[in-house]
Scaffold this active site. Structure first.
Site, mmCIF file in Angstrom:
data_model
loop_
_atom_site.group_PDB
_atom_site.id
_atom_site.type_symbol
_atom_site.label_atom_id
_atom_site.label_comp_id
_atom_site.label_asym_id
_atom_site.label_seq_id
_atom_site.Cartn_x
_atom_site.Cartn_y
_atom_site.Cartn_z
ATOM 1 N N GLU A 288 0.830 -1.208 0.000
ATOM 2 C CA GLU A 288 0.000 0.000 0.000
ATOM 3 C C GLU A 288 0.862 1.255 0.000
ATOM 4 O O GLU A 288 0.749 2.096 0.892
ATOM 5 C CB GLU A 288 -0.898 -0.002 1.244
ATOM 6 C CG GLU A 288 -1.784 -1.216 1.383
ATOM 7 C CD GLU A 288 -2.380 -1.357 2.785
ATOM 8 O OE1 GLU A 288 -2.087 -0.517 3.660
ATOM 9 O OE2 GLU A 288 -3.146 -2.310 2.985
ATOM 10 N N CYS A 358 -1.733 34.711 7.791
ATOM 11 C CA CYS A 358 -1.549 35.418 9.058
ATOM 12 C C CYS A 358 -1.286 34.461 10.207
ATOM 13 O O CYS A 358 -2.090 34.354 11.139
ATOM 14 C CB CYS A 358 -2.784 36.275 9.346
ATOM 15 S SG CYS A 358 -3.274 37.221 7.908
ATOM 16 N N TYR A 387 0.950 14.046 -0.276
ATOM 17 C CA TYR A 387 0.452 14.797 0.880
ATOM 18 C C TYR A 387 0.638 16.300 0.674
ATOM 19 O O TYR A 387 0.950 17.039 1.603
ATOM 20 C CB TYR A 387 1.114 14.291 2.187
ATOM 21 C CG TYR A 387 0.962 12.794 2.350
ATOM 22 C CD1 TYR A 387 -0.275 12.254 2.670
ATOM 23 C CD2 TYR A 387 2.020 11.919 2.119
ATOM 24 C CE1 TYR A 387 -0.449 10.876 2.780
ATOM 25 C CE2 TYR A 387 1.862 10.543 2.220
ATOM 26 C CZ TYR A 387 0.633 10.027 2.548
ATOM 27 O OH TYR A 387 0.466 8.672 2.652
HETATM 28 C C1 LIG Z 1 -1.284 6.252 4.704
HETATM 29 C C2 LIG Z 1 -1.325 4.778 4.577
HETATM 30 C C3 LIG Z 1 -0.522 4.142 3.648
HETATM 31 C C4 LIG Z 1 0.472 4.861 2.774
HETATM 32 O O1 LIG Z 1 1.566 5.357 3.481
HETATM 33 P P1 LIG Z 1 2.822 5.960 2.667
HETATM 34 O O2 LIG Z 1 3.785 6.331 3.720
HETATM 35 O O3 LIG Z 1 2.345 7.121 1.901
HETATM 36 O O4 LIG Z 1 3.339 4.869 1.807
HETATM 37 C C5 LIG Z 1 -0.661 2.772 3.521
HETATM 38 N N1 LIG Z 1 -1.531 2.064 4.278
HETATM 39 C C6 LIG Z 1 -2.305 2.647 5.201
HETATM 40 C C7 LIG Z 1 -3.247 1.839 5.991
HETATM 41 C C8 LIG Z 1 -2.235 4.025 5.385
HETATM 42 O O5 LIG Z 1 -3.000 4.611 6.305
#
Ligand SMILES: *Cc1c(COP(=O)(O)O)cnc(C)c1O
Length: 435
Positions: A288, A358, A387
């Protein structure tokens, strides 16, 4: 690796001179490189070539529809964290049926949406959530595919706000309770036990925490496969990127010059240490990644409004602000800042780089040394593809910036700069105030 390079002293994204982008679409504007994203994806996929790997791109890093379509075309599916993100996958033509739904606070409406869309797996973070998903699946006459998120209690050694795999974090179920949680889940009639999940944090720059957490969880995974016939193990995202790129120094990024042992985590190193731990499981492996795939593939272009020379301190006031790119204010994050046009004749300037908002927190960098810049010069915040836009807000009634996607010598607006009318579209003055 990325495709932002100087050619004839002009900063290019792939074959596009970024000055042409600012001329057409103004600033502040995010620009993404399709080739960089594709290469990052293929590199990661190749690094685990011996395994049955499915990359579920963590779309919260950058969820522009064009980026999602690009990933979908590459064969990726998605890691989504809200009903809104699910609808984005659908709007982009992505495959919800191969995507997974994460998050500690899934609402009933979101679970229903995901059941109806047929997500590949719910990544469950608590026992009450198991009960809720079971109940809703029963009402719809379906079986919900689930994986429980395990918190392996490993310190990812990253920023406190993005570490997620320690027992004091809100995420997942402790490893010691995992077997009991699966046992409880197996009793629910409308749940289908499909996998195991973990994700220990973001912006990890060494493989050690990944190795430690996989080693800790593998025995459980083997046991669950035997007992319930689970089919996948998701090892989460979290691979870090290099933010201090020294782009200005030339063709090679600085880590290329370093010996292997001193380099930050590469996908090849990640794959080389993790594949041997995973191959004997005989399961589908889900990754992921978010930041790794898109972070270095984007920049935020900004124009200098003023060079304000204070007492013993210079302030370079730019037209981007913390509402456009919040990472420096929120995580003390470093973003390299480089001019669109290189000019060796320019003296160096030391300044705080600040936006117009500000708040003292609206500061991108303190005492940054860069070539002298002044009103009208355009600069690029590097490594802003992850991000960045997704965390943008409208604070100070500033519309969100434009987004542009580059591929080769083509560039196209993929999200228009927000206009004032859109910012107030949902607001109204109530009758009782109209006298
Ligand atoms: C945010 C997140 C990711 C991705 O994280 P990265 O650091 O951008 O690779 C993967 N899995 C879960 C469950 C997340 O919350």
């Amino acid at each position: 690796m990325h495709h932002f390079r100087y050619q004839d002293s002009k900063l290019h994204c792939e074959s596009v001179d970024l000055a042409n982008v600012t001329r057409e679409f103004g600033t502040p504007t995010y620009v993404y490189s399709a080739q960089t994203i594709s290469e990052n994806y293929r590199r990661l996929k190749t690094s685990l070539a011996g395994l049955d790997v499915q990359i579920c791109y963590a779309m919260k890093a950058n969820s522009n529809l064009a980026i999602l379509r690009l990933f979908s075309n590459l064969g990726a599916s998605f890691d989504l964290v809200s009903g809104g993100e699910l609808q984005r996958v659908q709007a982009a033509g992505g495959d919800v049926g191969r995507s997974v739904f994460a998050g500690v606070g899934k609402t009933e409406a979101e679970i229903k949406l995901a059941l109806e869309a047929g997500v590949y797996g719910f990544h469950v973070e608590s026992e009450p959530e198991l009960a809720r998903i079971n109940h809703l699946a029963g009402k719809l006459g379906r079986k919900a595919p689930i994986a429980i998120r395990i918190n392996p209690d490993v310190d990812a050694k990253t920023h406190a706000k993005i570490t997620t795999g320690k027992s004091e974090n809100k995420f997942g179920i402790p490893l010691a309770h995992a077997a009991a949680a699966y046992e409880a889940a197996s009793k629910f009639p409308h749940l289908d036990l499909k996998g195991v999940q973990m994700h220990i944090g973001s912006q990890l720059t060494s493989a050690a925490p990944f190795i430690e957490s996989v080693k800790k969880v593998v025995p459980l995974v083997q046991e669950l496969k035997k007992r319930y016939g689970i089919e996948y193990f998701s090892i989460g995202g979290g691979i870090g990127i290099v933010y201090q790129d020294a782009l200005a120094s030339g063709e090679k990024t600085w880590w290329d010059a370093k010996p292997e042992s001193e380099r930050p985590l590469t996908p090849e190193a990640y794959g080389a240490v993790l594949a041997p731990l995973l191959v004997s499981l005989g399961l589908k492996i889900l990754l992921e990644p978010g930041r790794f795939l898109v972070g270095n593939a984007g920049v935020l272009l900004t124009r200098v409004e003023y060079l304000k020379q204070g007492q013993g301190k210079n302030f370079l006031v730019v037209d981007a602000a913390m509402n456009d790119l919040v990472r420096p204010a929120m995580y003390e994050a470093y973003h390299e800042l480089v001019p669109l046009t290189q000019d060796a004749a320019r003296a160096e300037l030391k300044a705080d780089i600040v936006g117009p908002i500000c708040e003292s927190g609206d500061c991108f960098a303190k005492d940054r040394v860069l070539p002298t810049a002044g009103e009208g010069d355009v600069l690029a915040f590097m490594s802003a593809g992850a991000y960045g836009y997704t965390m943008a807000s409208r604070y100070n009634t500033r519309g969100k910036p434009a987004e542009v996607l580059v591929s080769g010598d083509r560039f196209e607006l993929v999200n228009a700069r927000e206009k004032f009318e859109a910012l107030i579209a949902g607001e109204k003055i109530p009758g009782f105030l109209k006298t």
